[in-house]
Design a protein around this motif. Structure first.
Motif, PDB file in Angstrom:
ATOM      1  N   VAL A   1      37.244  52.833  46.358  1.00 38.53           N
ATOM      2  CA  VAL A   1      37.310  52.424  44.963  1.00 38.53           C
ATOM      3  C   VAL A   1      38.457  53.206  44.343  1.00 38.53           C
ATOM      4  N   VAL A   2      39.479  52.522  43.885  1.00 38.34           N
ATOM      5  CA  VAL A   2      40.618  53.236  43.302  1.00 38.34           C
ATOM      6  C   VAL A   2      40.440  53.449  41.801  1.00 38.34           C
ATOM      7  N   ALA A   3      39.695  52.562  41.156  1.00 41.14           N
ATOM      8  CA  ALA A   3      39.489  52.719  39.715  1.00 41.14           C
ATOM      9  C   ALA A   3      38.246  51.966  39.292  1.00 41.14           C
ATOM     10  N   SER A   4      37.566  52.510  38.290  1.00 44.63           N
ATOM     11  CA  SER A   4      36.338  51.891  37.799  1.00 44.63           C
ATOM     12  C   SER A   4      36.266  52.048  36.286  1.00 44.63           C
ATOM     13  N   ILE A   5      35.622  51.064  35.637  1.00 41.63           N
ATOM     14  CA  ILE A   5      35.402  51.143  34.201  1.00 41.63           C
ATOM     15  C   ILE A   5      34.016  50.604  33.902  1.00 41.63           C
ATOM     16  N   ASP A   6      33.251  51.320  33.081  1.00 45.48           N
ATOM     17  CA  ASP A   6      31.905  50.838  32.765  1.00 45.48           C
ATOM     18  C   ASP A   6      31.877  50.201  31.379  1.00 45.48           C
ATOM     19  N   SER A   7      30.711  49.739  30.980  1.00 42.74           N
ATOM     20  CA  SER A   7      30.587  48.981  29.736  1.00 42.74           C
ATOM     21  C   SER A   7      30.805  49.839  28.494  1.00 42.74           C
ATOM     22  N   ASP A   8      30.757  51.160  28.654  1.00 43.43           N
ATOM     23  CA  ASP A   8      31.049  52.056  27.537  1.00 43.43           C
ATOM     24  C   ASP A   8      32.521  52.443  27.492  1.00 43.43           C
ATOM     25  N   GLY A   9      33.288  51.919  28.447  1.00 43.13           N
ATOM     26  CA  GLY A   9      34.721  52.235  28.486  1.00 43.13           C
ATOM     27  C   GLY A   9      35.062  53.485  29.255  1.00 43.13           C
ATOM     28  N   ASN A  10      34.068  54.120  29.878  1.00 40.38           N
ATOM     29  CA  ASN A  10      34.357  55.286  30.703  1.00 40.38           C
ATOM     30  C   ASN A  10      35.104  54.845  31.959  1.00 40.38           C
ATOM     31  N   LYS A  11      36.072  55.633  32.372  1.00 41.86           N
ATOM     32  CA  LYS A  11      36.898  55.275  33.514  1.00 41.86           C
ATOM     33  C   LYS A  11      36.861  56.384  34.566  1.00 41.86           C
ATOM     34  N   ALA A  12      37.037  55.952  35.794  1.00 43.41           N
ATOM     35  CA  ALA A  12      37.119  56.906  36.903  1.00 43.41           C
ATOM     36  C   ALA A  12      38.216  56.433  37.855  1.00 43.41           C
ATOM     37  N   TYR A  13      38.957  57.387  38.397  1.00 40.60           N
ATOM     38  CA  TYR A  13      40.057  57.065  39.295  1.00 40.60           C
ATOM     39  C   TYR A  13      39.970  57.901  40.557  1.00 40.60           C
ATOM     40  N   GLU A  14      40.380  57.287  41.650  1.00 39.41           N
ATOM     41  CA  GLU A  14      40.541  58.047  42.884  1.00 39.41           C
ATOM     42  C   GLU A  14      41.685  59.036  42.676  1.00 39.41           C
ATOM     43  N   ASP A  15      41.579  60.199  43.293  1.00 41.62           N
ATOM     44  CA  ASP A  15      42.576  61.250  43.072  1.00 41.62           C
ATOM     45  C   ASP A  15      43.997  60.782  43.372  1.00 41.62           C
ATOM     46  N   SER A  16      44.175  59.986  44.412  1.00 46.82           N
ATOM     47  CA  SER A  16      45.519  59.607  44.839  1.00 46.82           C
ATOM     48  C   SER A  16      46.228  58.685  43.851  1.00 46.82           C
ATOM     49  N   VAL A  17      45.470  58.046  42.953  1.00 48.71           N
ATOM     50  CA  VAL A  17      46.093  57.109  42.010  1.00 48.71           C
ATOM     51  C   VAL A  17      46.056  57.626  40.579  1.00 48.71           C
ATOM     52  N   GLN A  18      45.366  58.742  40.371  1.00 52.10           N
ATOM     53  CA  GLN A  18      45.267  59.311  39.029  1.00 52.10           C
ATOM     54  C   GLN A  18      46.657  59.514  38.436  1.00 52.10           C
ATOM     55  N   GLY A  19      46.864  59.015  37.225  1.00 47.95           N
ATOM     56  CA  GLY A  19      48.144  59.160  36.554  1.00 47.95           C
ATOM     57  C   GLY A  19      49.146  58.072  36.886  1.00 47.95           C
ATOM     58  N   ARG A  20      48.853  57.267  37.897  1.00 49.65           N
ATOM     59  CA  ARG A  20      49.768  56.174  38.261  1.00 49.65           C
ATOM     60  C   ARG A  20      49.155  54.803  38.041  1.00 49.65           C
ATOM     61  N   PHE A  21      47.868  54.679  38.192  1.00 50.88           N
ATOM     62  CA  PHE A  21      47.157  53.416  37.999  1.00 50.88           C
ATOM     63  C   PHE A  21      46.339  53.483  36.716  1.00 50.88           C
ATOM     64  N   THR A  22      46.222  52.340  36.048  1.00 55.65           N
ATOM     65  CA  THR A  22      45.427  52.272  34.826  1.00 55.65           C
ATOM     66  C   THR A  22      44.534  51.045  34.862  1.00 55.65           C
ATOM     67  N   ILE A  23      43.244  51.264  34.720  1.00 53.87           N
ATOM     68  CA  ILE A  23      42.298  50.150  34.656  1.00 53.87           C
ATOM     69  C   ILE A  23      42.000  49.844  33.192  1.00 53.87           C
ATOM     70  N   SER A  24      41.902  48.562  32.889  1.00 53.78           N
ATOM     71  CA  SER A  24      41.599  48.164  31.522  1.00 53.78           C
ATOM     72  C   SER A  24      40.907  46.805  31.554  1.00 53.78           C
ATOM     73  N   GLU A  25      40.411  46.388  30.415  1.00 55.70           N
ATOM     74  CA  GLU A  25      39.745  45.091  30.349  1.00 55.70           C
ATOM     75  C   GLU A  25      39.965  44.459  28.992  1.00 55.70           C
ATOM     76  N   ASP A  26      39.913  43.144  28.980  1.00 62.24           N
ATOM     77  CA  ASP A  26      39.937  42.369  27.752  1.00 62.24           C
ATOM     78  C   ASP A  26      38.623  41.606  27.723  1.00 62.24           C
ATOM     79  N   LYS A  27      37.681  42.089  26.947  1.00 66.15           N
ATOM     80  CA  LYS A  27      36.348  41.490  26.945  1.00 66.15           C
ATOM     81  C   LYS A  27      36.370  40.087  26.358  1.00 66.15           C
ATOM     82  N   ASP A  28      37.273  39.824  25.432  1.00 66.79           N
ATOM     83  CA  ASP A  28      37.355  38.481  24.847  1.00 66.79           C
ATOM     84  C   ASP A  28      37.781  37.463  25.888  1.00 66.79           C
ATOM     85  N   LYS A  29      38.556  37.904  26.866  1.00 69.77           N
ATOM     86  CA  LYS A  29      39.048  37.007  27.908  1.00 69.77           C
ATOM     87  C   LYS A  29      38.254  37.153  29.207  1.00 69.77           C
ATOM     88  N   ASN A  30      37.260  38.039  29.222  1.00 63.88           N
ATOM     89  CA  ASN A  30      36.490  38.311  30.448  1.00 63.88           C
ATOM     90  C   ASN A  30      37.418  38.638  31.612  1.00 63.88           C
TER      91      ASN A  30
END
Length: 123
Positions: free
Chosen positions: A46-75
């Protein structure tokens, strides 16, 4: 339940890609979302995760380079991949939990997976 990834491709090291995952609305009701990476011969991470409260977690190797996000209106879930390295290459899958969960880097927590999109990084 449908998760459909797009946005993969081939880039040179140092380049960027943006992955998208269109999720069926039902999945969005109970979700912790993640992007997983599968490299042949290696375990799926798992390189990145985001929960329903907006908390995010990243694998160490991608931290600072990858960004997870979501658009709830667009699912839709996104993964911005910057400063790509050859070792980032692999099949990237969008995944979701069946029930509410905190952001997790454990692949076994995810019940629904898309079909994946390939990322290739040349040196």
């Amino acid at each position: 339940v449908q998760l459909v990834e797009s946005g993969g491709g081939s880039v040179q090291a140092g380049g960027s890609l943006r992955l998208s995952c269109a999720a069926s609305p039902r999945v969005y009701v109970h979700h912790c979302f993640a992007w997983l990476r599968r490299i042949p011969g290696k375990e799926t991470d798992v390189v990145a995760s985001i929960d329903s409260d907006g908390n995010k977690a990243y694998e160490d190797s991608v931290q600072g380079r990858f960004t997870i996000s979501e658009d709830k209106d667009k699912n839709t879930l996104y993964l911005q991949l910057d400063r790509l390295k050859p070792e980032d290459a692999g099949m990237y899958y969008c995944a979701a939990t069946r029930t509410w969960a905190l952001a997790s880097l454990d692949p076994s927590d995810y019940n629904y997976w898309g079909r994946g999109t390939q990322v290739t990084v040349s040196s």
